[in-house]
Write a protein that holds these residues in place. Sequence first.
Motif, PDB file in Angstrom:
ATOM      1  N   SER A 269       1.141  11.369   1.166  1.00 10.33           N
ATOM      2  CA  SER A 269       0.330  12.279   1.996  1.00 10.33           C
ATOM      3  C   SER A 269      -0.946  11.539   2.404  1.00 10.33           C
ATOM      4  O   SER A 269      -0.880  10.489   3.006  1.00 10.33           O
ATOM      5  CB  SER A 269       0.006  13.564   1.235  1.00 10.33           C
ATOM      6  OG  SER A 269       1.198  14.240   0.894  1.00 10.33           O
ATOM      7  N   SER A 270      -2.100  12.056   2.059  1.00  9.89           N
ATOM      8  CA  SER A 270      -3.357  11.404   2.448  1.00  9.89           C
ATOM      9  C   SER A 270      -4.020  10.711   1.261  1.00  9.89           C
ATOM     10  O   SER A 270      -5.219  10.442   1.273  1.00  9.89           O
ATOM     11  CB  SER A 270      -4.327  12.437   3.034  1.00  9.89           C
ATOM     12  OG  SER A 270      -4.590  13.461   2.093  1.00  9.89           O
ATOM     13  N   ASN A 271      -3.216  10.419   0.228  1.00  5.69           N
ATOM     14  CA  ASN A 271      -3.751   9.792  -0.965  1.00  5.69           C
ATOM     15  C   ASN A 271      -3.073   8.452  -1.252  1.00  5.69           C
ATOM     16  O   ASN A 271      -1.884   8.265  -0.950  1.00  5.69           O
ATOM     17  CB  ASN A 271      -3.566  10.699  -2.188  1.00  5.69           C
ATOM     18  CG  ASN A 271      -4.389  11.966  -2.095  1.00  5.69           C
ATOM     19  OD1 ASN A 271      -5.543  11.933  -1.689  1.00  5.69           O
ATOM     20  ND2 ASN A 271      -3.789  13.091  -2.456  1.00  5.69           N
ATOM     21  N   GLN A 272      -3.835   7.552  -1.826  1.00  4.65           N
ATOM     22  CA  GLN A 272      -3.289   6.304  -2.321  1.00  4.65           C
ATOM     23  C   GLN A 272      -3.085   6.452  -3.828  1.00  4.65           C
ATOM     24  O   GLN A 272      -4.024   6.768  -4.569  1.00  4.65           O
ATOM     25  CB  GLN A 272      -4.226   5.129  -2.021  1.00  4.65           C
ATOM     26  CG  GLN A 272      -3.613   3.777  -2.356  1.00  4.65           C
ATOM     27  CD  GLN A 272      -4.482   2.624  -1.887  1.00  4.65           C
ATOM     28  OE1 GLN A 272      -5.629   2.833  -1.480  1.00  4.65           O
ATOM     29  NE2 GLN A 272      -3.958   1.409  -1.933  1.00  4.65           N
ATOM     30  N   ILE A 273      -1.845   6.256  -4.287  1.00  2.00           N
ATOM     31  CA  ILE A 273      -1.489   6.458  -5.689  1.00  2.00           C
ATOM     32  C   ILE A 273      -1.459   5.107  -6.403  1.00  2.00           C
ATOM     33  O   ILE A 273      -0.811   4.168  -5.942  1.00  2.00           O
ATOM     34  CB  ILE A 273      -0.118   7.148  -5.826  1.00  2.00           C
ATOM     35  CG1 ILE A 273      -0.037   8.395  -4.923  1.00  2.00           C
ATOM     36  CG2 ILE A 273       0.155   7.503  -7.275  1.00  2.00           C
ATOM     37  CD1 ILE A 273      -1.016   9.471  -5.268  1.00  2.00           C
ATOM     38  N   PHE A 274      -2.164   5.041  -7.517  1.00  2.00           N
ATOM     39  CA  PHE A 274      -2.176   3.835  -8.346  1.00  2.00           C
ATOM     40  C   PHE A 274      -1.430   4.124  -9.649  1.00  2.00           C
ATOM     41  O   PHE A 274      -1.687   5.146 -10.298  1.00  2.00           O
ATOM     42  CB  PHE A 274      -3.611   3.407  -8.655  1.00  2.00           C
ATOM     43  CG  PHE A 274      -4.391   2.957  -7.450  1.00  2.00           C
ATOM     44  CD1 PHE A 274      -4.476   1.605  -7.127  1.00  2.00           C
ATOM     45  CD2 PHE A 274      -5.036   3.883  -6.644  1.00  2.00           C
ATOM     46  CE1 PHE A 274      -5.193   1.198  -6.007  1.00  2.00           C
ATOM     47  CE2 PHE A 274      -5.751   3.488  -5.535  1.00  2.00           C
ATOM     48  CZ  PHE A 274      -5.835   2.130  -5.208  1.00  2.00           C
ATOM     49  N   GLU A 275      -0.520   3.245 -10.018  1.00  2.00           N
ATOM     50  CA  GLU A 275       0.263   3.398 -11.244  1.00  2.00           C
ATOM     51  C   GLU A 275       0.143   2.127 -12.083  1.00  2.00           C
ATOM     52  O   GLU A 275       0.444   1.031 -11.605  1.00  2.00           O
ATOM     53  CB  GLU A 275       1.737   3.669 -10.926  1.00  2.00           C
ATOM     54  CG  GLU A 275       1.969   4.948 -10.133  1.00  2.00           C
ATOM     55  CD  GLU A 275       3.423   5.150  -9.757  1.00  2.00           C
ATOM     56  OE1 GLU A 275       3.811   6.292  -9.492  1.00  2.00           O
ATOM     57  OE2 GLU A 275       4.172   4.137  -9.725  1.00  2.00           O
ATOM     58  N   ASN A 276      -0.301   2.284 -13.312  1.00  2.00           N
ATOM     59  CA  ASN A 276      -0.445   1.159 -14.234  1.00  2.00           C
ATOM     60  C   ASN A 276       0.487   1.364 -15.430  1.00  2.00           C
ATOM     61  O   ASN A 276       0.310   2.306 -16.208  1.00  2.00           O
ATOM     62  CB  ASN A 276      -1.889   1.034 -14.721  1.00  2.00           C
ATOM     63  CG  ASN A 276      -2.841   0.716 -13.581  1.00  2.00           C
ATOM     64  OD1 ASN A 276      -2.532  -0.124 -12.740  1.00  2.00           O
ATOM     65  ND2 ASN A 276      -3.986   1.380 -13.542  1.00  2.00           N
ATOM     66  N   TYR A 277       1.480   0.480 -15.555  1.00  2.00           N
ATOM     67  CA  TYR A 277       2.463   0.571 -16.631  1.00  2.00           C
ATOM     68  C   TYR A 277       2.178  -0.491 -17.697  1.00  2.00           C
ATOM     69  O   TYR A 277       1.806  -1.629 -17.382  1.00  2.00           O
ATOM     70  CB  TYR A 277       3.879   0.314 -16.100  1.00  2.00           C
ATOM     71  CG  TYR A 277       4.377   1.320 -15.088  1.00  2.00           C
ATOM     72  CD1 TYR A 277       5.137   2.418 -15.483  1.00  2.00           C
ATOM     73  CD2 TYR A 277       4.127   1.151 -13.727  1.00  2.00           C
ATOM     74  CE1 TYR A 277       5.626   3.330 -14.547  1.00  2.00           C
ATOM     75  CE2 TYR A 277       4.605   2.049 -12.787  1.00  2.00           C
ATOM     76  CZ  TYR A 277       5.355   3.134 -13.206  1.00  2.00           C
ATOM     77  OH  TYR A 277       5.828   4.019 -12.270  1.00  2.00           O
ATOM     78  N   GLN A 278       2.394  -0.117 -18.953  1.00  2.00           N
ATOM     79  CA  GLN A 278       2.375  -1.059 -20.064  1.00  2.00           C
ATOM     80  C   GLN A 278       3.524  -0.731 -20.994  1.00  2.00           C
ATOM     81  O   GLN A 278       3.810   0.453 -21.238  1.00  2.00           O
ATOM     82  CB  GLN A 278       1.059  -1.005 -20.836  1.00  2.00           C
ATOM     83  CG  GLN A 278      -0.131  -1.555 -20.094  1.00  2.00           C
ATOM     84  CD  GLN A 278      -1.328  -1.762 -21.016  1.00  2.00           C
ATOM     85  OE1 GLN A 278      -1.665  -2.881 -21.361  1.00  2.00           O
ATOM     86  NE2 GLN A 278      -1.941  -0.663 -21.423  1.00  2.00           N
ATOM     87  N   ALA A 279       4.192  -1.743 -21.501  1.00  2.00           N
ATOM     88  CA  ALA A 279       5.321  -1.520 -22.400  1.00  2.00           C
ATOM     89  C   ALA A 279       5.167  -2.360 -23.657  1.00  2.00           C
ATOM     90  O   ALA A 279       4.703  -3.511 -23.603  1.00  2.00           O
ATOM     91  CB  ALA A 279       6.633  -1.860 -21.700  1.00  2.00           C
TER      92      ALA A 279
END
Length: 433
Positions: A269-279
Motif C-alpha cells: 500500500s503506502s508503506n515500506q515494510i522492513f523485515e529482519n530475520y535471525q535464526a
Amino acid sequence: MQTAVVMKRHMPELEQLLGKLPDVRTRARYDVRELAMAVIVMFLNFRGSRNNADNTARRSNYRRNIERIFGMQLPDMDTADRLMKLLEPQELEMVKQQIVSLLIKRKVLKKFRVFDLYYNVAIDGTGLHSYRYEPYPECPFKESKNGKIVWTTLVLEAKIVCPNGFSISIATEWIRNPKDKKFDKQDCELKAFVRLSEKIKKLYPRLPVCITADGLYPNQRVFKICEDHNWKFVITLKYGNLKSVWTEIALLRRISKANIKLEKQKIQSSNQIFENYQAYQNIEYKSFSLNVIELKTYSVSVKTKNKHSENNFAHVSNFEISKHTIEQISSAGRLRWKIENEGFNEQKNGGYKLTHKYSRNSFTATQNYYQCLQIAHIINQLAYKCLEIKAKLKANDTLKSNIEMMIAQLMLTDFHQNDFIQNIENNAKQLRY
C-alpha cells in the motif's frame, strides 16, 4: 448458485457419501442423505438457527429451488434434528475426511503447500457454548471463588490453512472429562492434542504435515509426537517458554553468533515494510535439536516517513533453516492466525453462528451439527474464494451480504432445472484459486 458449482466440480460424490450414513431411525419419511443435506444447507445459507431455516424454506420459491439444485427433498429441521441426535458423530466426521481427501487428491490445495510438499495444519481450541447447568456428563467446567460453576463445550481443531484464506477442517477432537467423573485433573487442550494427533495420522496416514500452533504447544510431548509421525512443525515460541533454549539464544546474541541473518524490504500500500530475520540452529533441548527463528517487522510511511506497526515473532521448528528457506518457514508459522480469523472467528461471527445452541439437550447432536457446519464452511470457502467470484465481488461486499442476495434470488426466481444444471456444469469447469 456458486455452492452447487463447487460441489459439481470438487465433490460430486457428496450426495453418495451422505447416502451411506447409517439410518438409525425407526420411521423414515426422508432419505438420510436428505436430512444431512438439509443441515448442511442451513449452514451454507447462513440461516443461523433451525427455526430461521424453516421460516426461510416456507417463503416463495426457496424450497422448490433448493430441491431442484440438490436433487433431493428439503425436510423441516425438527425432522433433521432427530437424525442429529441418533447418528454417531464419527460418521459425519468420516464424510468430512473423505471430502478433504478428495480435495487433496484433486490437487485443489497443492499450490499452497509449504516447500511444495507439506500441508500447513494449524491446531487450536475454542469454546462453543456456556451453560449454568451441566449439559452432559463429560462437559468441562470452571468454579469461581464464590462457588458458581460454568460448564463450557470445548473443541480442538486441526485445519489446513493457506495464504489465500482457506481454513479447512481435517479433524476434530472434543475436550471432555471422563464419564465416571473420577479424575484428578480435567481434560485440556494438550491432552486432547495427543488424541487429535493420532486421529490425523489414522485419517491421513501419508499426508505430509507441518504443524503450526500457538505458544501453548512448544513442549517435549508435542515434539515427540511430531518426531514419531514424521511431521514438521513451526510453533510459536513465547519469550520465557523453553527457558534453556532462550538462555542459549541470549548467549549466542552476546557473542553475535546468530547462524543466519536476513533483511527484506517491500512496498505494501503506502508503506515500506522492513523485515529482519535471525535464526539459531541446533539448539539442544532434552533429546531434541531445535531451530529458532526470530522476526522483527516495522513499517514506514512512504509519504510521511513515520515509523509504525512494529511486531516481533519467534518460532521453534524442526525445519532446516537457510537464507533461502527462513522467510517461508516464518511465514508458515504466522499462518496459524488463519485458524482463528478465517476459521473460528468467521464461523462464530460471519454468519454460521457456531456458538448458537442448535441442540441444547444432546451432546451427540451438538457434535453432528458441528461437523455439518465444517462441511458447509469448506464448500463456501471453495465457492467464494475462487478467483472468478472474487473478481466479481465489489470491494465493500461481504460473504454474508452476497449470501443474502442469493437467498432473495432463491425466493423470487423460479429456476428451470435443465437450464440451471447446464449452467452449473459450464461454470464448474472454470473454477481457479
